[in-house]
Design a protein around this motif. Structure first.
Motif, PDB file in Angstrom:
ATOM      1  N   TYR A   1       0.827  -1.201   0.000  1.00  8.53           N
ATOM      2  CA  TYR A   1       0.000   0.000   0.000  1.00  8.53           C
ATOM      3  C   TYR A   1       0.867   1.259   0.000  1.00  8.53           C
ATOM      4  CZ  TYR A   1      -3.985   2.956   1.020  1.00  8.53           C
ATOM      5  OH  TYR A   1      -4.956   3.912   0.940  1.00  8.53           O
ATOM      6  N   ASP A   2       0.518   2.235  -0.833  1.00  8.04           N
ATOM      7  CA  ASP A   2       1.329   3.449  -0.994  1.00  8.04           C
ATOM      8  C   ASP A   2       0.946   4.502   0.056  1.00  8.04           C
ATOM      9  OD1 ASP A   2       2.958   5.477  -1.869  1.00  8.04           O
ATOM     10  OD2 ASP A   2       1.734   5.967  -3.625  1.00  8.04           O
ATOM     11  N   VAL A   3       1.377   4.275   1.290  1.00  8.10           N
ATOM     12  CA  VAL A   3       1.072   5.215   2.370  1.00  8.10           C
ATOM     13  C   VAL A   3       1.631   6.604   2.051  1.00  8.10           C
ATOM     14  CG1 VAL A   3       1.578   5.780   4.790  1.00  8.10           C
ATOM     15  CG2 VAL A   3       0.911   3.449   4.164  1.00  8.10           C
ATOM     16  N   LYS A   4       2.861   6.650   1.582  1.00  4.67           N
ATOM     17  CA  LYS A   4       3.513   7.950   1.342  1.00  4.67           C
ATOM     18  C   LYS A   4       2.756   8.773   0.301  1.00  4.67           C
ATOM     19  CE  LYS A   4       8.189   6.521   2.589  1.00  4.67           C
ATOM     20  NZ  LYS A   4       9.597   6.458   2.148  1.00  4.67           N
ATOM     21  N   GLY A   5       2.330   8.112  -0.781  1.00  4.99           N
ATOM     22  CA  GLY A   5       1.595   8.822  -1.832  1.00  4.99           C
ATOM     23  C   GLY A   5       0.267   9.361  -1.329  1.00  4.99           C
ATOM     24  N   HIS A   6      -0.456   8.537  -0.576  1.00  2.00           N
ATOM     25  CA  HIS A   6      -1.748   8.974  -0.040  1.00  2.00           C
ATOM     26  C   HIS A   6      -1.583  10.088   0.995  1.00  2.00           C
ATOM     27  CE1 HIS A   6      -3.071   5.091  -1.796  1.00  2.00           C
ATOM     28  NE2 HIS A   6      -4.212   5.732  -1.964  1.00  2.00           N
ATOM     29  N   LEU A   7      -0.522   9.981   1.791  1.00  2.00           N
ATOM     30  CA  LEU A   7      -0.260  11.026   2.779  1.00  2.00           C
ATOM     31  C   LEU A   7       0.025  12.356   2.094  1.00  2.00           C
ATOM     32  CD1 LEU A   7       0.327  11.945   5.730  1.00  2.00           C
ATOM     33  CD2 LEU A   7       2.678  11.195   5.380  1.00  2.00           C
ATOM     34  N   ARG A   8       0.852  12.322   1.062  1.00  2.00           N
ATOM     35  CA  ARG A   8       1.167  13.558   0.334  1.00  2.00           C
ATOM     36  C   ARG A   8      -0.089  14.181  -0.262  1.00  2.00           C
ATOM     37  NH1 ARG A   8       6.118  10.752  -1.178  1.00  2.00           N
ATOM     38  NH2 ARG A   8       5.097   9.920  -3.033  1.00  2.00           N
ATOM     39  N   GLN A   9      -0.978  13.319  -0.767  1.00  2.00           N
ATOM     40  CA  GLN A   9      -2.231  13.789  -1.363  1.00  2.00           C
ATOM     41  C   GLN A   9      -3.099  14.515  -0.329  1.00  2.00           C
ATOM     42  OE1 GLN A   9      -3.934  10.459  -3.401  1.00  2.00           O
ATOM     43  NE2 GLN A   9      -5.338  11.694  -4.602  1.00  2.00           N
ATOM     44  N   VAL A  10      -3.243  13.894   0.835  1.00  2.00           N
ATOM     45  CA  VAL A  10      -4.065  14.508   1.895  1.00  2.00           C
ATOM     46  C   VAL A  10      -3.433  15.817   2.355  1.00  2.00           C
ATOM     47  CG1 VAL A  10      -4.834  14.258   4.298  1.00  2.00           C
ATOM     48  CG2 VAL A  10      -5.102  12.355   2.700  1.00  2.00           C
ATOM     49  N   ARG A  11      -2.146  15.788   2.589  1.00  2.00           N
ATOM     50  CA  ARG A  11      -1.469  16.998   3.076  1.00  2.00           C
ATOM     51  C   ARG A  11      -1.605  18.162   2.111  1.00  2.00           C
ATOM     52  NH1 ARG A  11       4.438  15.335   5.252  1.00  2.00           N
ATOM     53  NH2 ARG A  11       3.997  15.245   7.477  1.00  2.00           N
ATOM     54  N   SER A  12      -1.496  17.852   0.822  1.00  2.00           N
ATOM     55  CA  SER A  12      -1.555  18.930  -0.166  1.00  2.00           C
ATOM     56  C   SER A  12      -2.939  19.566  -0.233  1.00  2.00           C
ATOM     57  CB  SER A  12      -1.145  18.411  -1.554  1.00  2.00           C
ATOM     58  OG  SER A  12      -2.118  17.490  -2.029  1.00  2.00           O
ATOM     59  N   SER A  13      -3.946  18.865   0.310  1.00  2.00           N
ATOM     60  CA  SER A  13      -5.311  19.403   0.271  1.00  2.00           C
ATOM     61  C   SER A  13      -5.639  20.245   1.509  1.00  2.00           C
ATOM     62  CB  SER A  13      -6.313  18.243   0.173  1.00  2.00           C
ATOM     63  OG  SER A  13      -6.339  17.486   1.377  1.00  2.00           O
ATOM     64  N   LEU A  14      -4.712  20.310   2.471  1.00  2.00           N
ATOM     65  CA  LEU A  14      -4.981  21.043   3.711  1.00  2.00           C
ATOM     66  C   LEU A  14      -4.373  22.438   3.659  1.00  2.00           C
ATOM     67  CD1 LEU A  14      -4.221  18.263   6.366  1.00  2.00           C
ATOM     68  CD2 LEU A  14      -6.466  18.997   5.521  1.00  2.00           C
ATOM     69  N   PRO A  15      -5.152  23.454   4.021  1.00  2.00           N
ATOM     70  CA  PRO A  15      -4.604  24.814   4.046  1.00  2.00           C
ATOM     71  C   PRO A  15      -3.691  25.018   5.252  1.00  2.00           C
ATOM     72  CG  PRO A  15      -6.882  24.826   4.823  1.00  2.00           C
ATOM     73  CD  PRO A  15      -6.581  23.418   4.405  1.00  2.00           C
ATOM     74  N   ASP A  16      -2.938  26.109   5.227  1.00  2.00           N
ATOM     75  CA  ASP A  16      -2.108  26.465   6.377  1.00  2.00           C
ATOM     76  C   ASP A  16      -2.996  26.610   7.609  1.00  2.00           C
ATOM     77  OD1 ASP A  16       0.086  26.482   4.792  1.00  2.00           O
ATOM     78  OD2 ASP A  16       0.203  28.663   4.587  1.00  2.00           O
ATOM     79  N   GLY A  17      -2.462  26.195   8.748  1.00  2.00           N
ATOM     80  CA  GLY A  17      -3.228  26.341   9.986  1.00  2.00           C
ATOM     81  C   GLY A  17      -4.066  25.129  10.333  1.00  2.00           C
ATOM     82  N   VAL A  18      -4.114  24.155   9.431  1.00  2.00           N
ATOM     83  CA  VAL A  18      -4.840  22.910   9.721  1.00  2.00           C
ATOM     84  C   VAL A  18      -3.816  21.781   9.830  1.00  2.00           C
ATOM     85  CG1 VAL A  18      -6.600  21.282   8.964  1.00  2.00           C
ATOM     86  CG2 VAL A  18      -6.888  23.712   8.481  1.00  2.00           C
ATOM     87  N   ARG A  19      -3.783  21.133  10.997  1.00  2.00           N
ATOM     88  CA  ARG A  19      -2.813  20.053  11.209  1.00  2.00           C
ATOM     89  C   ARG A  19      -3.483  18.700  11.008  1.00  2.00           C
ATOM     90  NH1 ARG A  19      -0.091  20.038  16.630  1.00  2.00           N
ATOM     91  NH2 ARG A  19      -2.072  20.824  17.450  1.00  2.00           N
ATOM     92  N   LEU A  20      -2.685  17.768  10.538  1.00  2.00           N
ATOM     93  CA  LEU A  20      -3.164  16.420  10.255  1.00  2.00           C
ATOM     94  C   LEU A  20      -2.805  15.480  11.401  1.00  2.00           C
ATOM     95  CD1 LEU A  20      -4.156  14.066   8.425  1.00  2.00           C
ATOM     96  CD2 LEU A  20      -1.844  14.035   7.435  1.00  2.00           C
ATOM     97  N   VAL A  21      -3.832  14.841  11.972  1.00  2.00           N
ATOM     98  CA  VAL A  21      -3.622  13.736  12.902  1.00  2.00           C
ATOM     99  C   VAL A  21      -3.824  12.455  12.094  1.00  2.00           C
ATOM    100  CG1 VAL A  21      -4.263  12.685  15.101  1.00  2.00           C
ATOM    101  CG2 VAL A  21      -4.634  15.136  14.756  1.00  2.00           C
ATOM    102  N   ALA A  22      -2.759  11.740  11.830  1.00  2.00           N
ATOM    103  CA  ALA A  22      -2.850  10.506  11.045  1.00  2.00           C
ATOM    104  C   ALA A  22      -3.346   9.391  11.965  1.00  2.00           C
ATOM    105  CB  ALA A  22      -1.489  10.158  10.451  1.00  2.00           C
ATOM    106  N   ILE A  23      -4.534   8.879  11.689  1.00  2.00           N
ATOM    107  CA  ILE A  23      -5.158   7.894  12.574  1.00  2.00           C
ATOM    108  C   ILE A  23      -4.636   6.509  12.214  1.00  2.00           C
ATOM    109  CG2 ILE A  23      -7.319   6.922  13.430  1.00  2.00           C
ATOM    110  CD1 ILE A  23      -6.782   9.896  14.150  1.00  2.00           C
ATOM    111  N   SER A  24      -3.769   6.012  13.106  1.00  2.00           N
ATOM    112  CA  SER A  24      -3.010   4.797  12.782  1.00  2.00           C
ATOM    113  C   SER A  24      -3.541   3.555  13.478  1.00  2.00           C
ATOM    114  CB  SER A  24      -1.540   5.021  13.160  1.00  2.00           C
ATOM    115  OG  SER A  24      -1.419   5.553  14.475  1.00  2.00           O
ATOM    116  N   LYS A  25      -4.676   3.653  14.159  1.00  2.28           N
ATOM    117  CA  LYS A  25      -5.199   2.485  14.886  1.00  2.28           C
ATOM    118  C   LYS A  25      -5.462   1.335  13.929  1.00  2.28           C
ATOM    119  CE  LYS A  25     -10.006   4.104  14.822  1.00  2.28           C
ATOM    120  NZ  LYS A  25     -11.179   4.436  15.621  1.00  2.28           N
ATOM    121  N   TYR A  26      -5.138   0.136  14.379  1.00  4.43           N
ATOM    122  CA  TYR A  26      -5.283  -1.110  13.611  1.00  4.43           C
ATOM    123  C   TYR A  26      -4.341  -1.197  12.407  1.00  4.43           C
ATOM    124  CZ  TYR A  26      -9.637  -1.423  16.271  1.00  4.43           C
ATOM    125  OH  TYR A  26     -10.571  -1.449  17.271  1.00  4.43           O
TER     126      TYR A  26
END
Length: 224
Positions: free
Chosen positions: A3-28
């Protein structure tokens, strides 16, 4: 790891404006997925089970900031109090007291969010708006010197109606503004609005979220 975690993470991050932090939910999800996200610079992760968090904290890099995002039983607080960065889902004064007690034992101040129950679902935890008002009005929280209330957390209803989701997030924002004006006007740390998950975070961001809790859109379906 297929699974391409890095690619999906970059995609999500690029969609967030400044001032919004990402909590990556890693449970399970396994450590290798978290390590992949870590290699991309992600440091903020969310877990909702004390035992799983304990194992991951012991085996993953020490500079990860762990947010506890699930329903937390008072008898489990002592296990995460030494290291947790934030407890996002405080839904009772009893829990707030226990966090304070364990924070004192660990000689630290623990940041928390009060969890609102706005969603039109019985299964969600959290304080109804009036119950949250009452908790703050009663004022006992002011005596708890080792917890710091940093804002609010909520989940919207799990529905396909974007307007309902928007209304619920907007209610959360209105309550945040109300509580900040009434109780936290001199508290710059009361600044966090944790709402928005994989399926609704773009709406949450439009409605004032500062923390989005995203798992599936980064890590894929959960590995149970």
């Amino acid at each position: 790891m297929d699974y391409d975690v890095k690619g999906h993470l970059r995609q999500v991050r690029s969609s967030l404006p400044d001032g919004v932090r990402l909590v990556a939910i890693s449970k399970y999800h396994p450590n290798e997925y978290i390590e992949a996200a870590y290699a991309e610079g992600q440091r903020l992760f969310g877990e909702s089970h004390e035992q799983e968090l304990r194992t991951k904290h012991a085996t993953l890099p020490a500079d990860i900031e762990w947010h506890f995002i699930g329903h937390l039983q008072t008898n489990k607080v002592k296990y995460i109090a030494p290291y947790v960065s934030m407890i996002e889902a405080v839904d009772s004064l009893k829990l707030l007291r226990e966090i304070d007690k364990q924070a004192i034992r660990n000689e630290r101040v623990i940041d928390v969010l009060l969890e609102l129950h706005i969603a039109d679902e019985e299964t969600k935890y959290g304080l109804a708006p009036d119950a949250c008002r009452q908790l703050l009005a009663d004022g006992e929280w002011r005596q708890l010197s080792h917890v710091r209330i940093c804002g609010l957390m909520m989940m919207a209803s799990n529905v396909d109606d974007p307007e309902q989701i928007r209304r619920e997030f907007r209610t959360g924002r209105q309550l945040f503004d109300e509580f900040r004006a009434a109780y936290f006007a001199d508290a710059p740390w009361f600044c966090e609005r944790s709402w928005g998950m994989s399926h609704d975070y773009p709406i949450a961001v439009e409605e004032g979220s500062t923390l989005v809790r995203i798992g599936t859109a980064i890590f894929g379906p959960r590995v149970y």
